[in-house]
Design a protein around this motif. Sequence first.
Motif, PDB file in Angstrom:
ATOM      1  N   ALA A 353       0.762  -1.367  -0.166  1.00 13.43           N
ATOM      2  CA  ALA A 353      -0.150  -0.022  -0.010  1.00 13.43           C
ATOM      3  C   ALA A 353       0.732   1.258   0.104  1.00 13.43           C
ATOM      4  O   ALA A 353       0.642   2.141  -0.872  1.00 13.43           O
ATOM      5  CB  ALA A 353      -0.887  -0.026   1.208  1.00 13.43           C
ATOM      6  N   PHE A 354       1.952   1.288   1.089  1.00 10.82           N
ATOM      7  CA  PHE A 354       2.746   2.503   0.925  1.00 10.82           C
ATOM      8  C   PHE A 354       3.517   2.468  -0.244  1.00 10.82           C
ATOM      9  O   PHE A 354       3.817   3.671  -1.012  1.00 10.82           O
ATOM     10  CB  PHE A 354       3.876   2.341   1.976  1.00 10.82           C
ATOM     11  CG  PHE A 354       2.999   2.885   3.352  1.00 10.82           C
ATOM     12  CD1 PHE A 354       2.530   4.064   3.701  1.00 10.82           C
ATOM     13  CD2 PHE A 354       3.035   1.870   4.313  1.00 10.82           C
ATOM     14  CE1 PHE A 354       2.121   4.310   4.772  1.00 10.82           C
ATOM     15  CE2 PHE A 354       2.553   2.295   5.756  1.00 10.82           C
ATOM     16  CZ  PHE A 354       2.178   3.586   6.084  1.00 10.82           C
ATOM     17  N   ARG A 355       3.921   1.438  -0.971  1.00  8.98           N
ATOM     18  CA  ARG A 355       4.655   1.642  -2.249  1.00  8.98           C
ATOM     19  C   ARG A 355       3.848   2.076  -3.323  1.00  8.98           C
ATOM     20  O   ARG A 355       4.305   2.802  -4.194  1.00  8.98           O
ATOM     21  CB  ARG A 355       5.254   0.181  -2.685  1.00  8.98           C
ATOM     22  CG  ARG A 355       6.180   0.061  -3.664  1.00  8.98           C
ATOM     23  CD  ARG A 355       6.616  -1.301  -4.256  1.00  8.98           C
ATOM     24  NE  ARG A 355       7.673  -1.614  -3.382  1.00  8.98           N
ATOM     25  CZ  ARG A 355       7.422  -2.682  -2.434  1.00  8.98           C
ATOM     26  NH1 ARG A 355       6.362  -3.497  -2.673  1.00  8.98           N
ATOM     27  NH2 ARG A 355       8.636  -3.083  -1.960  1.00  8.98           N
ATOM     28  N   ALA A 356       2.614   1.747  -3.334  1.00  8.40           N
ATOM     29  CA  ALA A 356       1.833   2.223  -4.302  1.00  8.40           C
ATOM     30  C   ALA A 356       1.657   3.889  -4.384  1.00  8.40           C
ATOM     31  O   ALA A 356       1.024   4.488  -5.285  1.00  8.40           O
ATOM     32  CB  ALA A 356       0.246   1.441  -4.428  1.00  8.40           C
ATOM     33  N   ARG A 357       1.402   4.133  -3.051  1.00  6.80           N
ATOM     34  CA  ARG A 357       0.935   5.715  -2.923  1.00  6.80           C
ATOM     35  C   ARG A 357       2.177   6.629  -2.373  1.00  6.80           C
ATOM     36  O   ARG A 357       1.821   7.866  -2.826  1.00  6.80           O
ATOM     37  CB  ARG A 357       0.142   5.759  -1.427  1.00  6.80           C
ATOM     38  CG  ARG A 357      -1.001   4.895  -1.438  1.00  6.80           C
ATOM     39  CD  ARG A 357      -1.918   5.119  -0.364  1.00  6.80           C
ATOM     40  NE  ARG A 357      -2.493   6.460   0.243  1.00  6.80           N
ATOM     41  CZ  ARG A 357      -3.535   6.878  -0.449  1.00  6.80           C
ATOM     42  NH1 ARG A 357      -4.294   6.225  -0.913  1.00  6.80           N
ATOM     43  NH2 ARG A 357      -3.645   8.012  -0.103  1.00  6.80           N
ATOM     44  N   LEU A 358       3.257   5.891  -2.276  1.00  6.39           N
ATOM     45  CA  LEU A 358       4.456   7.166  -1.998  1.00  6.39           C
ATOM     46  C   LEU A 358       5.284   7.296  -2.981  1.00  6.39           C
ATOM     47  O   LEU A 358       5.704   6.332  -4.023  1.00  6.39           O
ATOM     48  CB  LEU A 358       5.335   6.768  -0.655  1.00  6.39           C
ATOM     49  CG  LEU A 358       4.440   6.758   0.789  1.00  6.39           C
ATOM     50  CD1 LEU A 358       5.279   6.005   1.524  1.00  6.39           C
ATOM     51  CD2 LEU A 358       4.062   7.885   0.927  1.00  6.39           C
ATOM     52  N   SER A 359       5.581   8.583  -3.642  1.00  2.57           N
ATOM     53  CA  SER A 359       6.706   8.542  -4.530  1.00  2.57           C
ATOM     54  C   SER A 359       8.086   8.999  -3.474  1.00  2.57           C
ATOM     55  O   SER A 359       7.958   9.092  -2.315  1.00  2.57           O
ATOM     56  CB  SER A 359       6.733   9.708  -5.169  1.00  2.57           C
ATOM     57  OG  SER A 359       6.552  11.211  -4.641  1.00  2.57           O
ATOM     58  N   PRO A 360       9.302   8.578  -4.227  1.00  2.00           N
ATOM     59  CA  PRO A 360      10.355   8.968  -3.344  1.00  2.00           C
ATOM     60  C   PRO A 360      10.290  10.388  -2.768  1.00  2.00           C
ATOM     61  O   PRO A 360      11.019  10.396  -1.672  1.00  2.00           O
ATOM     62  CB  PRO A 360      11.526   8.820  -4.597  1.00  2.00           C
ATOM     63  CG  PRO A 360      10.945   8.052  -5.522  1.00  2.00           C
ATOM     64  CD  PRO A 360       9.375   8.210  -5.646  1.00  2.00           C
ATOM     65  N   HIS A 361       9.699  11.271  -3.371  1.00  2.00           N
ATOM     66  CA  HIS A 361       9.991  12.679  -2.657  1.00  2.00           C
ATOM     67  C   HIS A 361       9.016  12.735  -1.459  1.00  2.00           C
ATOM     68  O   HIS A 361       9.172  13.682  -0.776  1.00  2.00           O
ATOM     69  CB  HIS A 361       9.668  13.795  -3.733  1.00  2.00           C
ATOM     70  CG  HIS A 361      10.523  13.557  -4.843  1.00  2.00           C
ATOM     71  ND1 HIS A 361      11.906  13.992  -4.888  1.00  2.00           N
ATOM     72  CD2 HIS A 361      10.367  13.281  -6.262  1.00  2.00           C
ATOM     73  CE1 HIS A 361      12.434  13.695  -6.260  1.00  2.00           C
ATOM     74  NE2 HIS A 361      11.655  13.414  -6.874  1.00  2.00           N
ATOM     75  N   SER A 362       7.794  11.953  -1.713  1.00  2.98           N
ATOM     76  CA  SER A 362       6.949  12.142  -0.483  1.00  2.98           C
ATOM     77  C   SER A 362       7.413  11.256   0.908  1.00  2.98           C
ATOM     78  O   SER A 362       6.860  11.397   1.777  1.00  2.98           O
ATOM     79  CB  SER A 362       5.430  11.787  -0.841  1.00  2.98           C
ATOM     80  OG  SER A 362       5.487  10.081  -1.063  1.00  2.98           O
ATOM     81  N   ARG A 363       8.302  10.498   0.540  1.00  2.00           N
ATOM     82  CA  ARG A 363       8.756   9.740   1.829  1.00  2.00           C
ATOM     83  C   ARG A 363       9.396  10.820   3.056  1.00  2.00           C
ATOM     84  O   ARG A 363       9.232  10.349   4.253  1.00  2.00           O
ATOM     85  CB  ARG A 363       9.823   8.723   1.626  1.00  2.00           C
ATOM     86  CG  ARG A 363       9.331   7.281   0.778  1.00  2.00           C
ATOM     87  CD  ARG A 363      10.269   6.616   0.180  1.00  2.00           C
ATOM     88  NE  ARG A 363       9.917   5.579  -0.746  1.00  2.00           N
ATOM     89  CZ  ARG A 363      10.760   5.045  -1.462  1.00  2.00           C
ATOM     90  NH1 ARG A 363      11.982   5.162  -1.545  1.00  2.00           N
ATOM     91  NH2 ARG A 363      10.018   4.094  -2.335  1.00  2.00           N
ATOM     92  N   ASP A 364      10.015  11.885   2.712  1.00  7.37           N
ATOM     93  CA  ASP A 364      10.545  12.757   3.575  1.00  7.37           C
ATOM     94  C   ASP A 364       9.424  13.406   4.489  1.00  7.37           C
ATOM     95  O   ASP A 364       9.486  13.897   5.322  1.00  7.37           O
ATOM     96  CB  ASP A 364      11.296  13.667   2.936  1.00  7.37           C
ATOM     97  CG  ASP A 364      12.487  13.177   2.385  1.00  7.37           C
ATOM     98  OD1 ASP A 364      12.920  11.799   2.574  1.00  7.37           O
ATOM     99  OD2 ASP A 364      13.069  13.713   1.333  1.00  7.37           O
ATOM    100  N   ARG A 365       8.144  13.342   3.903  1.00  6.34           N
ATOM    101  CA  ARG A 365       6.886  14.030   4.618  1.00  6.34           C
ATOM    102  C   ARG A 365       6.212  13.098   5.431  1.00  6.34           C
ATOM    103  O   ARG A 365       5.263  13.617   6.009  1.00  6.34           O
ATOM    104  CB  ARG A 365       6.002  14.728   3.813  1.00  6.34           C
ATOM    105  CG  ARG A 365       6.809  15.875   2.632  1.00  6.34           C
ATOM    106  CD  ARG A 365       5.904  16.630   1.837  1.00  6.34           C
ATOM    107  NE  ARG A 365       5.062  15.963   1.089  1.00  6.34           N
ATOM    108  CZ  ARG A 365       5.184  15.700  -0.166  1.00  6.34           C
ATOM    109  NH1 ARG A 365       6.494  16.109  -0.799  1.00  6.34           N
ATOM    110  NH2 ARG A 365       4.197  14.818  -0.896  1.00  6.34           N
ATOM    111  N   ILE A 366       6.624  11.845   5.340  1.00  8.67           N
ATOM    112  CA  ILE A 366       5.768  10.814   6.039  1.00  8.67           C
ATOM    113  C   ILE A 366       5.664  11.183   7.639  1.00  8.67           C
ATOM    114  O   ILE A 366       4.657  11.293   8.279  1.00  8.67           O
ATOM    115  CB  ILE A 366       6.264   9.686   6.065  1.00  8.67           C
ATOM    116  CG1 ILE A 366       6.160   8.954   4.673  1.00  8.67           C
ATOM    117  CG2 ILE A 366       5.534   8.386   7.060  1.00  8.67           C
ATOM    118  CD1 ILE A 366       6.755   7.580   4.574  1.00  8.67           C
TER     119      ILE A 366
END
Length: 368
Positions: A353-366
């Motif tokens: 689910a996280f792999r489908a929803r997260l782009s590499p750039h959005s991980r820093d905002r988790i």
Amino acid sequence: MGTAPKTAAPAAGRAATKKELPEHFKAYKHVWVFIEQERGQVHPVSWELMGAGRKLADKLKVDLAAVVIGPEGEATQSAAAESFCYGADLVYMVADDLLADYRNESYTKALTDVVNTYKPEILLLGATTLGRDLAGSVATTLLTGLTADCTELDVDTDGSLAATRPTFGGSLLCTIYTLNYRPQMATVRPRVMPMPERVVRPVGRVVSHPLGLVEDDIVTKVLSFLPDRDSAKSNLAYADVVVAGGLGLGSPENFQLVRQLATVLGAEYGCSRPLVQKGWVTSDRQIGQTGKTIRPKLYIAAGISGAIQHRVGVEGADLIVAINTDRNAPIFDFAHMGIVTDAIRLLPALTAAFRARLSPHSRDRIAS
């Protein structure tokens, strides 16, 4: 003629112990924090302790002082100046080129001399490799008490330092007092205390104290410095997101599910103590009282029961999500969110689910 009833014996323990400080200890005042620095870098635990020390000093209505020990030069001066930004009222400084590298003899001499001269009531150090070595040596030299690896610090009604730490293998918490000796010493591990806010302040009063040693007085010699190749293996203590697994995962192969979720989240991964004991995971990944203490913004615990030993290492997290098949597991007592299910089934679903929803750039905002 009847006999008078016997009075009950007084209760044993601290309640029955009369605190009578020897006269020469009554002059000991103020709270001190040892500022640990190596090769120009101050360890963050020192600033965490300044925050804790500020609260103790305010309760006692005394000053908070930082103790900076290091070589002559800009780095030591900068550490002293930075101490005021984290709440110091004054700084005691021992600056000498013999202190460029940590050696037990020279640092113990420097710190014990400053203590004997200016007499603090409380002395706090980080429970790092350096801090543990120095604290034990200083306490032994000063013939005072030392409470190691504390999880909580407070001041009792009579002004005594109440230092709380796990005991009996992490199954109990006990509060320890140093009644008739000074200074009262304690070490605290990184990330146990919250990092205080840094506030820009001018440099205040700095008291310089001489080392009083020459090189020939020091038996230990530093021949060279070799950086620890494994020092960057994990950054659990200061990670914003941590995923960890316990015995509930069943096998070392299933632990890979924890690593996969951590990779997708851009997080660090860790484990509970039994997994290290079984050899499934290396000791630098252990979370708990005998491992790393963490304060992430998000902590996901999969298959971890949550005994006290583990709890004291994670309870500072902003959000704890626990996954366990046992609805009565202790971890649900302190987790913010609990999921009663099999982690082996849920972890792959979360990862997908996280792999489908997260782009590499959005991980820093988790964790923001």
